[in-house]
Design a protein around this motif. Structure first.
Motif, PDB file in Angstrom:
ATOM      1  N   THR A  44     -11.852 -11.296 -12.462  1.00 41.45           N
ATOM      2  CA  THR A  44     -12.042 -10.410 -13.612  1.00 41.45           C
ATOM      3  C   THR A  44     -11.116  -9.203 -13.502  1.00 41.45           C
ATOM      4  O   THR A  44     -10.456  -8.809 -14.469  1.00 41.45           O
ATOM      5  CB  THR A  44     -13.510  -9.925 -13.662  1.00 41.45           C
ATOM      6  N   SER A  45     -11.051  -8.624 -12.296  1.00 48.02           N
ATOM      7  CA  SER A  45     -10.189  -7.454 -12.108  1.00 48.02           C
ATOM      8  C   SER A  45      -8.724  -7.816 -12.307  1.00 48.02           C
ATOM      9  O   SER A  45      -7.954  -7.026 -12.866  1.00 48.02           O
ATOM     10  CB  SER A  45     -10.374  -6.869 -10.705  1.00 48.02           C
ATOM     11  N   ALA A  46      -8.336  -8.999 -11.827  1.00 51.41           N
ATOM     12  CA  ALA A  46      -6.930  -9.411 -11.983  1.00 51.41           C
ATOM     13  C   ALA A  46      -6.584  -9.526 -13.458  1.00 51.41           C
ATOM     14  O   ALA A  46      -5.494  -9.133 -13.890  1.00 51.41           O
ATOM     15  CB  ALA A  46      -6.691 -10.739 -11.271  1.00 51.41           C
ATOM     16  N   SER A  83     -21.542   2.019   3.306  1.00 47.97           N
ATOM     17  CA  SER A  83     -22.358   2.078   2.091  1.00 47.97           C
ATOM     18  C   SER A  83     -22.133   3.393   1.370  1.00 47.97           C
ATOM     19  O   SER A  83     -22.209   4.463   1.986  1.00 47.97           O
ATOM     20  CB  SER A  83     -23.843   1.956   2.439  1.00 47.97           C
ATOM     21  N   PHE A  84     -21.907   3.301   0.059  1.00 46.26           N
ATOM     22  CA  PHE A  84     -21.702   4.542  -0.696  1.00 46.26           C
ATOM     23  C   PHE A  84     -22.995   5.342  -0.841  1.00 46.26           C
ATOM     24  O   PHE A  84     -22.986   6.457  -1.332  1.00 46.26           O
ATOM     25  CB  PHE A  84     -21.007   4.312  -2.035  1.00 46.26           C
ATOM     26  N   PHE A  85     -24.135   4.784  -0.392  1.00 43.53           N
ATOM     27  CA  PHE A  85     -25.362   5.585  -0.399  1.00 43.53           C
ATOM     28  C   PHE A  85     -25.441   6.458   0.844  1.00 43.53           C
ATOM     29  O   PHE A  85     -26.273   7.361   0.926  1.00 43.53           O
ATOM     30  CB  PHE A  85     -26.595   4.689  -0.502  1.00 43.53           C
ATOM     31  N   PHE A 106     -12.820   0.969  -0.192  1.00 39.88           N
ATOM     32  CA  PHE A 106     -14.122   1.208   0.434  1.00 39.88           C
ATOM     33  C   PHE A 106     -15.156   0.321  -0.247  1.00 39.88           C
ATOM     34  O   PHE A 106     -15.316   0.351  -1.471  1.00 39.88           O
ATOM     35  CB  PHE A 106     -14.504   2.687   0.276  1.00 39.88           C
ATOM     36  N   ASP A 107     -15.854  -0.472   0.547  1.00 43.55           N
ATOM     37  CA  ASP A 107     -16.929  -1.330   0.021  1.00 43.55           C
ATOM     38  C   ASP A 107     -17.763  -1.735   1.223  1.00 43.55           C
ATOM     39  O   ASP A 107     -17.514  -1.289   2.360  1.00 43.55           O
ATOM     40  CB  ASP A 107     -16.345  -2.573  -0.695  1.00 43.55           C
ATOM     41  N   LEU A 108     -18.773  -2.567   1.005  1.00 41.29           N
ATOM     42  CA  LEU A 108     -19.597  -3.038   2.123  1.00 41.29           C
ATOM     43  C   LEU A 108     -18.714  -3.799   3.119  1.00 41.29           C
ATOM     44  O   LEU A 108     -17.740  -4.458   2.705  1.00 41.29           O
ATOM     45  CB  LEU A 108     -20.714  -3.942   1.591  1.00 41.29           C
ATOM     46  N   MET A 159     -13.609   4.165  -9.399  1.00 41.62           N
ATOM     47  CA  MET A 159     -14.878   3.410  -9.349  1.00 41.62           C
ATOM     48  C   MET A 159     -14.872   2.463 -10.537  1.00 41.62           C
ATOM     49  O   MET A 159     -15.036   2.898 -11.680  1.00 41.62           O
ATOM     50  CB  MET A 159     -16.082   4.332  -9.508  1.00 41.62           C
ATOM     51  N   LYS A 160     -14.648   1.194 -10.257  1.00 46.56           N
ATOM     52  CA  LYS A 160     -14.586   0.255 -11.374  1.00 46.56           C
ATOM     53  C   LYS A 160     -15.844  -0.611 -11.402  1.00 46.56           C
ATOM     54  O   LYS A 160     -16.162  -1.287 -10.426  1.00 46.56           O
ATOM     55  CB  LYS A 160     -13.345  -0.637 -11.249  1.00 46.56           C
ATOM     56  N   THR A 161     -16.535  -0.551 -12.507  1.00 41.75           N
ATOM     57  CA  THR A 161     -17.789  -1.298 -12.727  1.00 41.75           C
ATOM     58  C   THR A 161     -18.717  -1.221 -11.509  1.00 41.75           C
ATOM     59  O   THR A 161     -19.224  -2.228 -11.035  1.00 41.75           O
ATOM     60  CB  THR A 161     -17.517  -2.770 -13.142  1.00 41.75           C
ATOM     61  N   VAL A 203     -13.690   3.149  -4.585  1.00 41.56           N
ATOM     62  CA  VAL A 203     -15.074   3.130  -4.092  1.00 41.56           C
ATOM     63  C   VAL A 203     -15.806   1.934  -4.705  1.00 41.56           C
ATOM     64  O   VAL A 203     -15.845   1.784  -5.928  1.00 41.56           O
ATOM     65  CB  VAL A 203     -15.783   4.443  -4.498  1.00 41.56           C
ATOM     66  N   GLY A 204     -16.362   1.075  -3.852  1.00 42.36           N
ATOM     67  CA  GLY A 204     -16.967  -0.167  -4.354  1.00 42.36           C
ATOM     68  C   GLY A 204     -15.887  -1.047  -4.963  1.00 42.36           C
ATOM     69  O   GLY A 204     -16.107  -1.711  -5.972  1.00 42.36           O
ATOM     70  N   GLY A 205     -14.730  -1.039  -4.305  1.00 39.83           N
ATOM     71  CA  GLY A 205     -13.533  -1.697  -4.868  1.00 39.83           C
ATOM     72  C   GLY A 205     -13.482  -3.196  -4.656  1.00 39.83           C
ATOM     73  O   GLY A 205     -12.455  -3.820  -4.939  1.00 39.83           O
TER      74      GLY A 205
END
Ligand SMILES: C[S@@+](CC[C@H](N)C(=O)[O-])C[C@H]1O[C@@H](n2cnc3c(N)ncnc32)[C@H](O)[C@@H]1O
Length: 343
Positions: A156-158, A230-232, A202-204, A244-246, A179-181
């Motif tokens: 989807t991103s591509a 984790s971004f939390f 940055f992601d899990l 921050m995409k979706t 972030v969450g990339g």
């Protein structure tokens, strides 16, 4: 000849009600890797059924239906071949859409979606009820489903990357932190188009583990690094531009605010946040925004309280977390870029 209004109304309802036929036909072709089998030469239903080990007549009927939807092509001699749409279903092309189909129509989402009525009764939690845990916990515990999800996001991103990169001037973006990339498709596209930038994905941890091949394909390995976490808990500092995409749409306001607040903590005054999301219209009306409202349902069913948001809802979340929404940049993709300054 135009249809009688009553027949027109029935046709419109029929089209919506029967959406599952197209979904399932596409799923069969993706699951059986039909596109891979047609790379070398066109095959008829019998030949295709031999390599996919299914019933020839039934598969032929599925293929004809897909040809009528312009996914594959059929010759006058009954041979099926790839067209430009089917090419993207091949599993060996960069950012293949095959996993996006397996993700969209696969058993997990099918089960969760089949209980939309239960979700509407309860007000939330379709995936949590069906899977017994939240979606991202489910992925952490099911590596194959997680891989399919990540590859679907990549595809989807591509498909959106060129539109997103072309809509914004990244030349002064400096150090970019996504972030969450996911597996890095957007970050790689931004870096590939701007040779002076460096970036961090940055992601899990189990997600960023698969980013190297994306960086290699885009030729940005020397300027891109990964950080798992984790971004939390916390988000890497030191960036000039945060993407921050979706991501925010996966979460309710409380957790969306927590992610934004952690991002703000990582940033210094003068750094920028770019949120790539759909802008949900204030009012439901027929037209191309149907996709935004349908994705909002996707969030209702699948995510822990996630939702699509209007411009004023994004502005509210941002001002609650010491950001100022500067502008919303439309793109030629369904996503807009919500540009926010750290204040
Ligand atoms: C909808 S996907 C979007 C991925 C990517 N930005 C894209 O558009 O292709 C949401 C992302 O959030 C990540 N995510 C979920 N929970 C997270 C957490 N606690 N910390 C960091 N990332 C997380 C998921 O792994 C996933 O990659």
């Amino acid at each position: 000849m135009s249809l009688h209004p009553r027949a027109q109304a029935a046709a419109a309802l029929r089209q919506i009600a029967y959406g599952l036929r197209e979904s399932q036909a596409l799923y069969v072709a993706a699951q059986l890797k039909v596109a891979d089998h047609l790379v070398d030469r066109p095959l008829n239903a019998e030949e295709l059924s031999n390599v996919t080990e299914v019933d020839a007549a039934a598969l032929g009927r599925v293929m004809r239906a897909l040809c009528s939807l312009d996914v594959f092509a059929e010759s006058s001699t009954g041979k099926f071949s790839l067209n430009s749409t089917a090419e993207l279903l091949r599993s060996d092309v960069p950012a293949s859409y095959r996993n996006a189909v397996l993700f969209s129509v696969g058993e997990v989402r099918w089960r969760c979606w089949s209980d939309l009525l239960g979700t509407v009764r309860a007000g939330r939690g379709g995936a949590e009820r069906t899977l017994g845990m939240s979606l991202f916990d489910f992925y952490a515990a099911h590596p194959e489903e997680s891989r399919i999800h990540d590859q679907a996001m990549r595809a989807t991103s591509a498909a959106q990357a060129a539109a997103l990169v072309g809509a914004f001037d990244f030349s002064q973006a400096g150090v970019v932190i996504d972030v969450g990339g996911g597996t890095g498709e957007l970050l790689a596209a931004v870096l590939a188009a701007n040779s002076l930038l460096r970036g961090t994905l940055f992601d899990l941890p189990h997600v960023v583990a698969h980013a190297q091949s994306v960086f290699i394909d885009s030729g940005v390995t020397d300027r891109a690094q990964t950080v798992g976490g984790s971004f939390f808990e916390s988000i890497p500092s030191g960036g000039n531009t945060y993407l921050m995409k979706t991501v925010i749409h996966d979460w309710d306001d409380a957790r969306g605010t927590a992610i934004l607040a952690n991002c703000r903590r990582a940033m210094t005054a003068g750094s920028k946040l770019l949120i790539f999301e759909r802008e949900l219209p204030e009012i439901g009306a027929p037209g191309k925004t149907a996709e935004a409202f349908l994705l909002d349902l996707e969030m209702l069913v699948m995510t822990p309280g996630g939702r699509e948001r209007t411009r004023s809802e994004f502005a509210g979340l941002l001002s609650d977390t010491q950001f100022k929404l500067v502008r919303v940049v439309p793109t030629s993709s369904p996503l807009s870029i919500f540009e926010a300054d750290a204040v």
